[in-house]
Enzyme design. Sequence first.
Site, PDB file in Angstrom:
ATOM      1  N   LYS A 239       0.859  -1.191   0.000  1.00 61.05           N
ATOM      2  CA  LYS A 239       0.000   0.000   0.000  1.00 61.05           C
ATOM      3  C   LYS A 239       0.891   1.235   0.000  1.00 61.05           C
ATOM      4  CE  LYS A 239      -4.303   1.213   2.337  1.00 61.05           C
ATOM      5  NZ  LYS A 239      -5.056   1.025   3.587  1.00 61.05           N
TER       6      LYS A 239
HETATM    7  O1  G3P Z   1      -9.340   2.126   4.207  1.00 65.54           O
HETATM    8  C1  G3P Z   1      -9.134   3.433   4.616  1.00 65.54           C
HETATM    9  C2  G3P Z   1      -9.648   3.602   5.967  1.00 65.54           C
HETATM   10  O2  G3P Z   1      -8.875   2.885   6.869  1.00 65.54           O
HETATM   11  C3  G3P Z   1      -9.933   4.952   6.419  1.00 65.54           C
HETATM   12  O3  G3P Z   1     -11.122   4.841   7.074  1.00 65.54           O
HETATM   13  O4  G3P Z   1     -12.874   5.486   8.620  1.00 65.54           O
HETATM   14  O5  G3P Z   1     -10.480   6.177   9.045  1.00 65.54           O
HETATM   15  O6  G3P Z   1     -11.799   7.227   7.226  1.00 65.54           O
HETATM   16  P1  G3P Z   1     -11.589   6.006   8.037  1.00 65.54           P
END
Ligand code: G3P
Length: 217
Positions: free
Chosen positions: A87
Amino acid sequence: MKFFIDTANLDQIREAQNLGVLDGVTTNPSLMAKEGITGRNNILKHYVDICNIVDGDVSAEVIATDYEGMIKEGEELAELHPQIVVKVPMIKEGIKAIKYFSDRGIKTNCTLVFSAGQALLAAKAGATYVSPFIGRLDDISTDGLNLISEIRLIYDNYGFETQILAASVRHTMHVIECAKLGSDVMTGPLSSIEGLLNHPLTDIGLAKFLADYKKGN
Ligand code: G3P
């Protein structure tokens, strides 16, 4: 649409895997820290533990932000396990690194994507997955799902093989909307997947079937 779970929590990964519908896992440094996984060796071991639970791709994020650093870390990550996807953040050096990995058959996930232009660049560099963060766009009053539509249109126009991995999915309606818009993959919390199970008429109907069965037996 493939279902990935967005967590580094092994119990939740096991639970999703046991449901039989899990296609992969995404992690990031914040999710690792949330589970208390710190130190390079522990982090690398945790990735292998995750790979041993699931059958599909497991995204492991580089920490370096310079080209050489990303290549070194990415190669180390890719050697950990055949299911690892490297990633890489959507920055200039990241695009160069994605091209490097792509030329060598190493799978990549271009993360922190917030615009169609960034997604176009990631595809040009040969990313395996592109991760538009739809929830974080919603958080700032921008339509995250609209970005999925834009990227779908652009990729279909030119036959790009990069898979759209809707990330920062927060809830079940995000999952359904991503499926309607033709996202290749979605990654979200276990609750966003389990929410797909729920309908009150299912519960009412099942209760009646069981009650009627009991009456006759
Ligand atoms: O896959 C990306 C993710 O981990 C971010 O999610 O909920 O932190 O915006 P969030």
